[in-house]
Design an enzyme around this catalytic site. Structure first.
Site, PDB file in Angstrom:
ATOM      1  N   CYS A   5      -1.905  18.635  51.435  1.00 11.90           N
ATOM      2  CA  CYS A   5      -2.743  17.260  51.228  1.00 11.90           C
ATOM      3  C   CYS A   5      -4.090  17.056  51.910  1.00 11.90           C
ATOM      4  O   CYS A   5      -4.820  16.269  51.441  1.00 11.90           O
ATOM      5  CB  CYS A   5      -1.722  16.275  52.229  1.00 11.90           C
ATOM      6  SG  CYS A   5       0.034  16.523  51.537  1.00 11.90           S
ATOM      7  N   HIS A   8      -5.147   9.413  52.978  1.00 14.25           N
ATOM      8  CA  HIS A   8      -3.857  10.412  52.352  1.00 14.25           C
ATOM      9  C   HIS A   8      -2.815   9.249  52.394  1.00 14.25           C
ATOM     10  O   HIS A   8      -2.485   8.779  53.493  1.00 14.25           O
ATOM     11  CB  HIS A   8      -3.564  11.447  52.961  1.00 14.25           C
ATOM     12  CG  HIS A   8      -2.372  12.171  52.274  1.00 14.25           C
ATOM     13  ND1 HIS A   8      -2.059  12.252  51.014  1.00 14.25           N
ATOM     14  CD2 HIS A   8      -1.148  12.661  53.113  1.00 14.25           C
ATOM     15  CE1 HIS A   8      -0.787  12.845  50.861  1.00 14.25           C
ATOM     16  NE2 HIS A   8      -0.378  13.038  51.998  1.00 14.25           N
ATOM     17  N   ASN A  55       2.999   9.854  47.217  1.00 10.60           N
ATOM     18  CA  ASN A  55       2.288  10.875  47.943  1.00 10.60           C
ATOM     19  C   ASN A  55       2.007  11.771  46.686  1.00 10.60           C
ATOM     20  O   ASN A  55       2.680  12.747  46.329  1.00 10.60           O
ATOM     21  CB  ASN A  55       3.181  11.439  49.003  1.00 10.60           C
ATOM     22  CG  ASN A  55       2.624  12.677  49.729  1.00 10.60           C
ATOM     23  OD1 ASN A  55       1.550  13.264  49.257  1.00 10.60           O
ATOM     24  ND2 ASN A  55       2.721  13.101  50.886  1.00 10.60           N
TER      25      ASN A  55
HETATM   26  O1  UT7 Z   1       2.102  14.516  52.704  1.00 13.37           O
HETATM   27  C1  UT7 Z   1       2.745  15.452  53.398  1.00 13.37           C
HETATM   28  C2  UT7 Z   1       2.959  14.846  54.715  1.00 13.37           C
HETATM   29  N1  UT7 Z   1       4.198  14.259  54.891  1.00 13.37           N
HETATM   30  C3  UT7 Z   1       4.451  13.196  55.274  1.00 13.37           C
HETATM   31  O2  UT7 Z   1       3.620  12.890  56.007  1.00 13.37           O
HETATM   32  C4  UT7 Z   1       5.861  12.827  55.471  1.00 13.37           C
HETATM   33  C5  UT7 Z   1       6.149  12.391  56.838  1.00 13.37           C
HETATM   34  N2  UT7 Z   1       7.571  11.929  56.995  1.00 13.37           N
HETATM   35  C6  UT7 Z   1       8.247  10.867  56.479  1.00 13.37           C
HETATM   36  O3  UT7 Z   1       7.321  10.318  55.895  1.00 13.37           O
HETATM   37  C7  UT7 Z   1       9.629  10.390  56.957  1.00 13.37           C
HETATM   38  O4  UT7 Z   1       9.999  11.109  57.938  1.00 13.37           O
HETATM   39  C8  UT7 Z   1      10.415  10.039  55.788  1.00 13.37           C
HETATM   40  C9  UT7 Z   1       9.827   8.938  54.810  1.00 13.37           C
HETATM   41  C10 UT7 Z   1      10.565  11.281  55.128  1.00 13.37           C
HETATM   42  C11 UT7 Z   1      11.748   9.973  56.413  1.00 13.37           C
HETATM   43  O5  UT7 Z   1      11.663   8.734  57.161  1.00 13.37           O
HETATM   44  P1  UT7 Z   1      12.685   8.498  58.624  1.00 13.37           P
HETATM   45  O6  UT7 Z   1      12.475   7.231  59.083  1.00 13.37           O
HETATM   46  O7  UT7 Z   1      12.071   9.787  59.114  1.00 13.37           O
HETATM   47  O8  UT7 Z   1      14.272   8.902  57.961  1.00 13.37           O
HETATM   48  P2  UT7 Z   1      15.041   9.821  58.382  1.00 13.37           P
HETATM   49  O9  UT7 Z   1      14.694  11.298  57.819  1.00 13.37           O
HETATM   50  O10 UT7 Z   1      15.388   9.911  59.908  1.00 13.37           O
HETATM   51  O11 UT7 Z   1      16.493   9.559  57.513  1.00 13.37           O
HETATM   52  C12 UT7 Z   1      17.196   8.329  58.124  1.00 13.37           C
HETATM   53  C13 UT7 Z   1      18.557   8.030  57.261  1.00 13.37           C
HETATM   54  C14 UT7 Z   1      19.140   9.251  57.217  1.00 13.37           C
HETATM   55  O12 UT7 Z   1      20.776   9.037  57.395  1.00 13.37           O
HETATM   56  P3  UT7 Z   1      21.624   9.045  58.818  1.00 13.37           P
HETATM   57  O13 UT7 Z   1      21.617  10.525  59.048  1.00 13.37           O
HETATM   58  O14 UT7 Z   1      20.692   8.230  59.571  1.00 13.37           O
HETATM   59  O15 UT7 Z   1      22.775   8.623  58.353  1.00 13.37           O
HETATM   60  C15 UT7 Z   1      19.054  10.252  55.940  1.00 13.37           C
HETATM   61  O16 UT7 Z   1      20.259  10.709  55.615  1.00 13.37           O
HETATM   62  O17 UT7 Z   1      18.046   7.933  55.960  1.00 13.37           O
HETATM   63  C16 UT7 Z   1      18.705   8.808  54.997  1.00 13.37           C
HETATM   64  N3  UT7 Z   1      17.896   9.034  53.901  1.00 13.37           N
HETATM   65  C17 UT7 Z   1      17.971   8.175  52.684  1.00 13.37           C
HETATM   66  N4  UT7 Z   1      18.911   7.115  52.476  1.00 13.37           N
HETATM   67  C18 UT7 Z   1      18.763   6.455  51.228  1.00 13.37           C
HETATM   68  C19 UT7 Z   1      17.205  10.049  53.637  1.00 13.37           C
HETATM   69  N5  UT7 Z   1      16.452  10.139  52.474  1.00 13.37           N
HETATM   70  C20 UT7 Z   1      17.252   8.813  51.974  1.00 13.37           C
HETATM   71  C21 UT7 Z   1      16.901   8.172  50.687  1.00 13.37           C
HETATM   72  N6  UT7 Z   1      17.586   7.219  50.369  1.00 13.37           N
HETATM   73  N7  UT7 Z   1      15.997   8.574  49.717  1.00 13.37           N
END
Ligand code: UT7
Length: 334
Positions: free
Chosen positions: A120, A261, A291
């Site tokens: 990125c 970004h 993204n």
């Molecule tokens: O450009 C490259 C750089 N990349 C980034 O900067 C991305 C950085 N990371 C992020 O943007 C965030 O970490 C995410 C958007 C990827 C995730 O957000 P989060 O608040 O960290 O969520 P999480 O991974 O902790 O997931 C929370 C919950 C999980 O369920 P449980 O275990 O709490 O029951 C996941 O299974 O959300 C669930 N989950 C979803 N639910 C519905 C994960 N993906 C999805 C989804 N739809 N698509």
């Protein structure tokens, strides 16, 4: 690493972008996987993403963006001295996407070009290199492109990553500054190889050549530990923006536009809070594009420029972070 904190040596002469016409909304995704529009919007700010047509490759998107940037710059492809393509989705492993773009644009036959892998941060790395080449007299006009077809390398069965990404291309033509204080004031690029595992494609390269096992286990597709990248991004982007301001003796209130970004709206809100730059000064399009990795900053820049939001003499900060982890910032007087 920081470059050129003095009089600008280079200036962005023109910008362009291209987004494929097909749009995939969160509602479309709801129909094919276990996700909701509410989760995607609240966790990332994304509402839709653009998806390239099957016959399109990265160089096709890149060429469209480049042609628009050349037109805006008012120069011919024959005037280019170097083509830099930031991408993690090259047309082929060999040769470079830059050579496809060179051929498509009809530059001079000996115009050099190369692909740059900084995920990125690819566009900001590329801008930093272009600025250095122009300052040193090695080149007069450099085309810097960020292009990604992330839809081809994400695992559509991994809902925690696939909902976040989209396809697109952005480009700028960089040329010499004209001594009026406008141009690239400074660039700042960084990397931290201890974070390789946070965001990677494990298979298909020399470490783990492509095989049936790679295919079966989908190791040729993106894997991300989102929470690790998120935490790193908030700190590193904040620091890189603060460094760019400090090196140029500017206060947060001096910034007219942050062109960031677009990975996650919550990351940008945290950077707004920590830098003290008001959120109205951040150009945001993540809801529309998702993204697009290295294409993200130049797409946003071109949209802001063409919308008439960016005016001569304004102070712009670019910042980006992605796989590597690689990140960076740049300060530009428009
Ligand atoms: O450009 C490259 C750089 N990349 C980034 O900067 C991305 C950085 N990371 C992020 O943007 C965030 O970490 C995410 C958007 C990827 C995730 O957000 P989060 O608040 O960290 O969520 P999480 O991974 O902790 O997931 C929370 C919950 C999980 O369920 P449980 O275990 O709490 O029951 C996941 O299974 O959300 C669930 N989950 C979803 N639910 C519905 C994960 N993906 C999805 C989804 N739809 N698509």
């Amino acid at each position: 690493m920081a470059g050129n904190v003095s009089e600008p040596g280079s200036r962005i002469l023109g910008t362009g972008h291209y987004l494929p016409s097909k749009i995939l909304t969160n509602q479309d995704l709801e129909k094919v996987m276990d996700t909701t529009d509410e989760w995607i919007v609240s966790r990332s700010g994304i509402r839709q993403r653009h998806i390239a047509a099957p016959e399109q490759a990265s160089s096709d998107l890149a060429t469209q963006a480049a042609q628009r940037a050349l037109e805006a710059a008012g120069i011919s492809a024959k005037d280019l001295d170097l083509i830099i393509v930031g991408t993690v989705t090259p047309d082929l492993p060999l040769p470079s996407t830059a050579m496809f773009v060179q051929r498509n644009l009809g530059t001079r036959k000996d115009c050099p070009g190369f692909d740059l892998t900084a995920a990125c941060a690819g566009f900001i790395y590329g801008l930093s290199i272009a600025d250095a080449f122009i300052r040193s007299g090695f080149a007069t006009h450099v085309l810097v492109i960020g292009v990604e077809l992330l839809s081809r390398i994400i695992n559509w069965e991994d809902r925690s990553t696939c909902v976040l990404f989209g396809d697109g291309a952005g480009a700028v033509v960089v040329g010499p500054a004209t001594g009026d204080g406008r141009g690239v004031l400074s660039t700042h690029i960084y990397g931290d190889g201890s974070m390789i595992d946070a965001l990677k494609i494990p298979g298909g390269g020399s470490r783990m050549p492509f095989s049936q096992e790679v295919l079966n286990n989908k190791l040729h597709l993106v894997q991300m530990v989102g929470v690790d990248v998120f935490k790193y991004a908030v700190k590193a982007l904040t620091a890189s923006v603060q460094t760019a301001l400090a090196k140029n003796h500017l206060a947060p209130s001096d910034v007219d536009w942050v062109i960031p970004h677009q990975a996650n709206l919550r990351i940008l809100e945290a950077v707004q809070h920590r830098t003290g730059i008001p959120k109205e000064r951040f150009f945001i399009n993540i809801d529309q594009t998702a993204n697009t990795s290295s294409a993200s900053v130049p797409i946003a820049l071109d949209q802001a420029v063409r919308a008439g939001k960016v005016l001569p003499g304004q102070s712009l900060v670019f910042c980006a972070l992605g796989g590597g982890i690689a990140w960076g910032s740049a300060l530009v007087r428009w």
